[in-house]
Design a protein around this motif. Structure first.
Motif, PDB file in Angstrom:
ATOM      1  N   HIS A 297      13.409  51.694   7.732  1.00 11.41           N
ATOM      2  CA  HIS A 297      12.510  51.796   6.576  1.00 11.41           C
ATOM      3  C   HIS A 297      13.328  52.090   5.323  1.00 11.41           C
ATOM      4  N   LYS A 298      12.827  51.640   4.196  1.00 11.86           N
ATOM      5  CA  LYS A 298      13.528  51.868   2.936  1.00 11.86           C
ATOM      6  C   LYS A 298      13.637  53.355   2.610  1.00 11.86           C
ATOM      7  N   ASP A 299      12.607  54.142   2.967  1.00 13.85           N
ATOM      8  CA  ASP A 299      12.632  55.556   2.592  1.00 13.85           C
ATOM      9  C   ASP A 299      13.608  56.384   3.433  1.00 13.85           C
ATOM     10  N   THR A 300      14.160  55.806   4.506  1.00 14.50           N
ATOM     11  CA  THR A 300      15.182  56.516   5.294  1.00 14.50           C
ATOM     12  C   THR A 300      16.523  55.779   5.268  1.00 14.50           C
ATOM     13  N   ASN A 303      19.775  57.883   4.822  1.00 12.07           N
ATOM     14  CA  ASN A 303      20.041  59.002   5.727  1.00 12.07           C
ATOM     15  C   ASN A 303      21.419  58.840   6.375  1.00 12.07           C
ATOM     16  N   PHE A 318      18.180  50.264  -3.980  1.00 12.68           N
ATOM     17  CA  PHE A 318      17.508  51.504  -3.587  1.00 12.68           C
ATOM     18  C   PHE A 318      17.053  52.326  -4.796  1.00 12.68           C
ATOM     19  N   LYS A 319      17.637  52.095  -5.947  1.00 11.63           N
ATOM     20  CA  LYS A 319      17.220  52.815  -7.148  1.00 11.63           C
ATOM     21  C   LYS A 319      16.005  52.172  -7.811  1.00 11.63           C
ATOM     22  N   LYS A 321      12.243  50.850  -8.272  1.00  8.05           N
ATOM     23  CA  LYS A 321      10.937  51.317  -7.825  1.00  8.05           C
ATOM     24  C   LYS A 321      10.210  50.194  -7.094  1.00  8.05           C
TER      25      LYS A 321
END
Length: 321
Positions: A297-300, A303, A318-319, A321
């Protein structure tokens, strides 16, 4: 026309043809096609199907790029292939990337030109034993026969670090330097007590053991997990859900490293951006390739990437929106 003039014209034509072929072979033809070789792992593992899915996505979404996934010896081999310019992208464990950047463990010198694309999914450290072994903690491994992974492998490094957190070394156990496939067979045959692996769960080889024997996964203590994360920045806290494997209903606290996608500083910012965008706008297609890919997922996606320089194009994606 004289024979001499005919020969001269033929020679000139052949030279021009050779130059044209040479240019096209170097990617300088009219198509401008870029070839992207992706290093994965063994065909029975997780990296290979996910790498193949990434190649398919790149081919369908990025114009004039021809991507292909190849089976390899996985993380350590992939880092070496990147450094030797044999491949353009590679899936590796983030701990192996950390060792390469710092010139430690299995790397005698630093490989400093690695660049991150994205973190993909967790690869979880799993200590597998059989029900009735009497082994309920890593501390119980003292004096036991333990398949710690192939010598010099990422798994073997994970096992050594986890043992250290419990004040143990290989001198305290009967260490067997076996791949997990070999360790799984030995566990089923009763010639070892514990087999260790680092892989996305559920792992097919563990499922295979569980289909024939009643297994247990050995948990890590919370304070030991904290100590590992403090010492090694590539670890993350993980809980393997109850009923992940047949016949074993307990949740298991442990640690994971991350499977990450890396390249080198030779990849252009634009290609890095295009590849990253293609991957994270097609996560449904990745999920269909392997159950572990459902965690992409993009939100992880950052990590476990705090120690590696990112490809500027990937960072740009990733920066956004």
């Amino acid at each position: 026309m004289s024979p001499g003039k005919i020969f001269k014209r033929v020679a000139t034509f052949c030279l021009a043809l050779a130059v044209a072929v040479g240019v096209a072979g170097c990617g300088g033809g009219q198509s401008g096609e870029n070839f992207v070789n992706i290093a994965t792992g063994g065909t029975a593992g997780t990296y290979y199907p996910i790498g193949g899915a990434i190649a398919d996505i790149i081919n369908k979404d990025i114009k004039d790029v021809n991507a292909s996934a190849q089976s390899t010896g996985a993380s350590v081999a992939n880092i070496n292939m990147l450094s030797e310019k044999q491949v353009d992208l590679a899936i590796v464990q983030n701990d192996i990337a950390y060792y390469a950047l710092n010139g430690t463990e299995m790397f005698e010198k630093k490989i400093e030109n690695l660049r991150g694309i994205a973190s993909l999914y967790p690869e979880t450290c799993q200590f597998v034993t059989l029900e009735g072994s009497g082994i309920n903690s890593i501390a119980d491994l003292k004096g036991k026969r333990v398949a710690v992974g192939a010598a010099g492998s990422g798994v073997e490094g994970n096992v050594r670090q986890i043992l250290k957190a419990y004040g143990l070394t290989y001198d305290d156990i009967n260490a067997q330097f076996l791949s997990f496939a070999e360790g799984a067979t030995a566990l089923k045959d009763g010639t070892i007590d514990v087999a260790c692996l680092t892989a996305g769960y559920p792992t097919a080889s563990v499922q295979d053991i569980a289909s024939q024997k009643q297994i247990r996964l050995i948990p890590l203590n919370s304070d030991k997990i904290d100590a590992l994360i403090a010492d090694y920045p590539f670890y993350t806290r993980t809980a393997i859900p109850a009923n992940t494997y047949q016949g074993f209903s307990a949740e298991v606290p442990t640690v994971s490293v991350m499977a990450i996608l890396v390249t080198t500083d030779k990849m252009t910012d634009q290609l890095g951006y295009d590849i990253t965008k293609a991957i994270f706008t097609n996560t449904d297609k990745l999920s269909a390739s392997h159950s572990a890919a459902k965690s992409i997922h993009k939100d992880t996606a950052l990590n476990g990437m705090n120690f590696i320089k990112m490809n500027p194009g990937a960072e740009k994606f990733f920066k956004e929106k």
